[in-house]
Design a protein around this motif. Sequence first.
Motif, PDB file in Angstrom:
ATOM      1  N   ASP A  23       0.837  -1.192   0.000  1.00 23.02           N
ATOM      2  CA  ASP A  23       0.000   0.000   0.000  1.00 23.02           C
ATOM      3  C   ASP A  23       0.875   1.246   0.000  1.00 23.02           C
ATOM      4  OD1 ASP A  23      -2.449  -1.342   0.139  1.00 23.02           O
ATOM      5  OD2 ASP A  23      -2.308  -1.522   2.327  1.00 23.02           O
ATOM      6  N   VAL A  24       0.324   2.312  -0.533  1.00 24.05           N
ATOM      7  CA  VAL A  24       0.980   3.610  -0.429  1.00 24.05           C
ATOM      8  C   VAL A  24       0.845   4.037   1.027  1.00 24.05           C
ATOM      9  CG1 VAL A  24       0.882   6.024  -1.144  1.00 24.05           C
ATOM     10  CG2 VAL A  24       0.458   4.214  -2.816  1.00 24.05           C
ATOM     11  N   PRO A  25       1.938   4.464   1.665  1.00 26.20           N
ATOM     12  CA  PRO A  25       1.843   4.889   3.067  1.00 26.20           C
ATOM     13  C   PRO A  25       0.896   6.077   3.228  1.00 26.20           C
ATOM     14  CG  PRO A  25       4.148   4.777   2.339  1.00 26.20           C
ATOM     15  CD  PRO A  25       3.291   4.573   1.138  1.00 26.20           C
ATOM     16  N   ASP A  26       0.186   6.102   4.360  1.00 24.37           N
ATOM     17  CA  ASP A  26      -0.704   7.232   4.629  1.00 24.37           C
ATOM     18  C   ASP A  26       0.100   8.527   4.688  1.00 24.37           C
ATOM     19  OD1 ASP A  26      -2.964   5.645   4.738  1.00 24.37           O
ATOM     20  OD2 ASP A  26      -2.751   5.281   6.892  1.00 24.37           O
ATOM     21  N   GLU A  27       1.155   8.504   5.478  1.00 23.21           N
ATOM     22  CA  GLU A  27       2.033   9.660   5.613  1.00 23.21           C
ATOM     23  C   GLU A  27       3.472   9.200   5.484  1.00 23.21           C
ATOM     24  OE1 GLU A  27      -0.343  12.614   8.674  1.00 23.21           O
ATOM     25  OE2 GLU A  27       1.347  11.459   9.424  1.00 23.21           O
ATOM     26  N   LEU A  28       4.316  10.123   5.045  1.00 24.88           N
ATOM     27  CA  LEU A  28       5.726   9.811   4.911  1.00 24.88           C
ATOM     28  C   LEU A  28       6.509  11.089   5.150  1.00 24.88           C
ATOM     29  CD1 LEU A  28       7.695   7.500   4.067  1.00 24.88           C
ATOM     30  CD2 LEU A  28       7.626   8.484   1.785  1.00 24.88           C
ATOM     31  N   LYS A  38      -0.740   9.180   0.752  1.00 25.89           N
ATOM     32  CA  LYS A  38      -1.868   8.422   0.199  1.00 25.89           C
ATOM     33  C   LYS A  38      -2.919   9.363  -0.388  1.00 25.89           C
ATOM     34  CE  LYS A  38      -3.942   4.153   1.223  1.00 25.89           C
ATOM     35  NZ  LYS A  38      -4.109   3.139   2.230  1.00 25.89           N
ATOM     36  N   ALA A  39      -3.240  10.421   0.331  1.00 30.85           N
ATOM     37  CA  ALA A  39      -4.228  11.393  -0.155  1.00 30.85           C
ATOM     38  C   ALA A  39      -3.704  12.111  -1.397  1.00 30.85           C
ATOM     39  CB  ALA A  39      -4.565  12.406   0.939  1.00 30.85           C
ATOM     40  N   PHE A  40      -2.413  12.438  -1.410  1.00 32.56           N
ATOM     41  CA  PHE A  40      -1.812  13.113  -2.562  1.00 32.56           C
ATOM     42  C   PHE A  40      -1.912  12.238  -3.813  1.00 32.56           C
ATOM     43  CE2 PHE A  40       1.928  13.955  -5.249  1.00 32.56           C
ATOM     44  CZ  PHE A  40       1.690  15.287  -5.566  1.00 32.56           C
ATOM     45  N   GLY A  95       6.917   1.006   0.208  1.00 30.75           N
ATOM     46  CA  GLY A  95       5.812   1.969   0.176  1.00 30.75           C
ATOM     47  C   GLY A  95       6.131   3.153  -0.725  1.00 30.75           C
ATOM     48  N   ILE A  96       7.373   3.622  -0.659  1.00 31.59           N
ATOM     49  CA  ILE A  96       7.808   4.714  -1.538  1.00 31.59           C
ATOM     50  C   ILE A  96       7.741   4.258  -2.993  1.00 31.59           C
ATOM     51  CG2 ILE A  96       9.813   6.098  -2.250  1.00 31.59           C
ATOM     52  CD1 ILE A  96      10.608   6.175   0.753  1.00 31.59           C
TER      53      ILE A  96
END
Length: 134
Positions: A23-28, A38-40, A95-96
């Motif tokens: 998954d794409v991380p929520d925040e990084l 994730k939102a971006f 994730g990155i």
Amino acid sequence: MNDRQRRRLLERVDRPSQTIGEDVPDELTVQGTTIDLKAFVFECKRLETIPKHERERIETVKTDLRRERLERKQRIAREDLAVEEGERLVQSIHGIDRALNALEGLDSPSIGEQVRRKRLEDARELRSLLNQLP
């Protein structure tokens, strides 16, 4: 971690299939700034066409993500880390990679670009195999 464990982790970082199911991380945190990643990515994928100002922003984020990926990989390669910390870094790199894959796919590349990318990937895999030879 010993050298064998370090090599194993670095091999996992570069294995192309490792991002499948990730998954794409929520925040990084990238370069000291926390990105709601994730939102971006979700917002970018929703756009039918990407305006020029957004394209520049996306390219900046992709550059920052690539830089952060390299820094995390270098930490695994060079620093004296616990195996658990190395595993955590590998997961974060995956994730990155997942986020980068999603952002790269926003504009469908031409056939020529797809061929070029495939050749580059094949060359990386070949180089990796050659580096493993005694």
